[in-house]
Design an enzyme around this catalytic site. Sequence first.
Site, PDB file in Angstrom:
ATOM      1  CD  GLU A  38      30.552  -4.822  63.639  1.00 28.48           C
ATOM      2  OE1 GLU A  38      29.877  -5.865  63.666  1.00 28.48           O
ATOM      3  OE2 GLU A  38      31.149  -4.365  64.624  1.00 28.48           O
ATOM      4  CB  ALA A  45      27.642   3.601  57.855  1.00 27.70           C
ATOM      5  NE  ARG A  67      38.460  14.843  58.578  1.00 30.85           N
ATOM      6  CZ  ARG A  67      38.326  16.123  58.265  1.00 30.85           C
ATOM      7  NH1 ARG A  67      37.178  16.559  57.790  1.00 30.85           N
ATOM      8  NH2 ARG A  67      39.325  16.972  58.428  1.00 30.85           N
ATOM      9  CD  GLU A  70      27.946   6.778  50.568  1.00 32.73           C
ATOM     10  OE1 GLU A  70      26.802   7.255  50.695  1.00 32.73           O
ATOM     11  OE2 GLU A  70      28.191   5.555  50.568  1.00 32.73           O
ATOM     12  N   GLY A 126      46.020   1.744  69.013  1.00 34.77           N
ATOM     13  CA  GLY A 126      46.121   1.078  70.310  1.00 34.77           C
ATOM     14  C   GLY A 126      44.975   0.155  70.649  1.00 34.77           C
TER      15      GLY A 126
END
Length: 308
Positions: free
Chosen positions: A246, A231, A190, A188, A254
């Site tokens: 999360e 998400a 990229r 859902e 970094g």
Amino acid sequence: MTARLAWGWCLASLHDNGQVLDAWFPEPQLAAYDDTPAPKSLIPGADPLRHVTTKLLLVGIDLDQPPVDVPDAYLRLHLLSHRLVRPRTINLDALFDVLPIVLWSCVGPCLPEDFPAIRLSLAPHGSQVDSYALDRIPRMLDYVVPSGVRIGDANRVRLGAYLAAGTTVMHEGFVNYNAGTLGRSMVEGRISQGVIVGDGSDIGGGASIMGTLSGGGKEQITVGTGCLLGANSGLGISLGNNCVIEAGLYLTAGTKVSLPDSTVVSASELSGNHNLLFLRDSLSGRVCAREQRNQAVTLSPALHRTED
């Protein structure tokens, strides 16, 4: 070393000015050419409206050498989407140097400067000419339809994407070329160029995984099996198996991460480690990594079954 060879018969779209716009390989082969004749279904033709002639070509390539022309580049992209080679295993150096920018439309590939005249020619006949993209790489589904996958929006999966059986790409998901999934996965978010996602992993809505096409990054990211990117999260390191990021947390190489023993390390030092939960402490704002062993990402069997 023995050369790694591939070949295929294709229909190539040749513009009147000599530019090859695209090439379709219905049956690419991962081997040396064996005198197999061209499929009878490949029939050359001409489209005067687009100033394009389709020609039958036999193309053979060395997978370890960079692409030299448009048919060579298209054969490599087809091999990936046909799941004959995995992402990051063949030479795609300077791919964009050989691929032209094409106007992809419902009447076929066009040179961008020809498209206004094409639209005007069809308008008096009541024909609606839809343009899909102005790009170097087309939609995968216009050339390759891999078995056992679901794709909510064809515009969001490029030719050269590798989608394993059982993968679902939702409407807002995106998969670039030379990237993809190695097993059943929910996409859902990229999946950028060069990124590989393992079996049973879930790329949540709006999540983004850094690629290597721009920004100077060289690190190619791998997401292990059974991982979850929440998400709107982001990922700039590799994950081992059974890891979770999360929702809303963007983890770059970094990013300073606090460990359970209160030591602080850069996220790059944790790249590829298994069984980690990355989260942001809501009180201190610190990014933390915690051990995760008793929880597993579970994908819906109904969503990812490969049978009809």
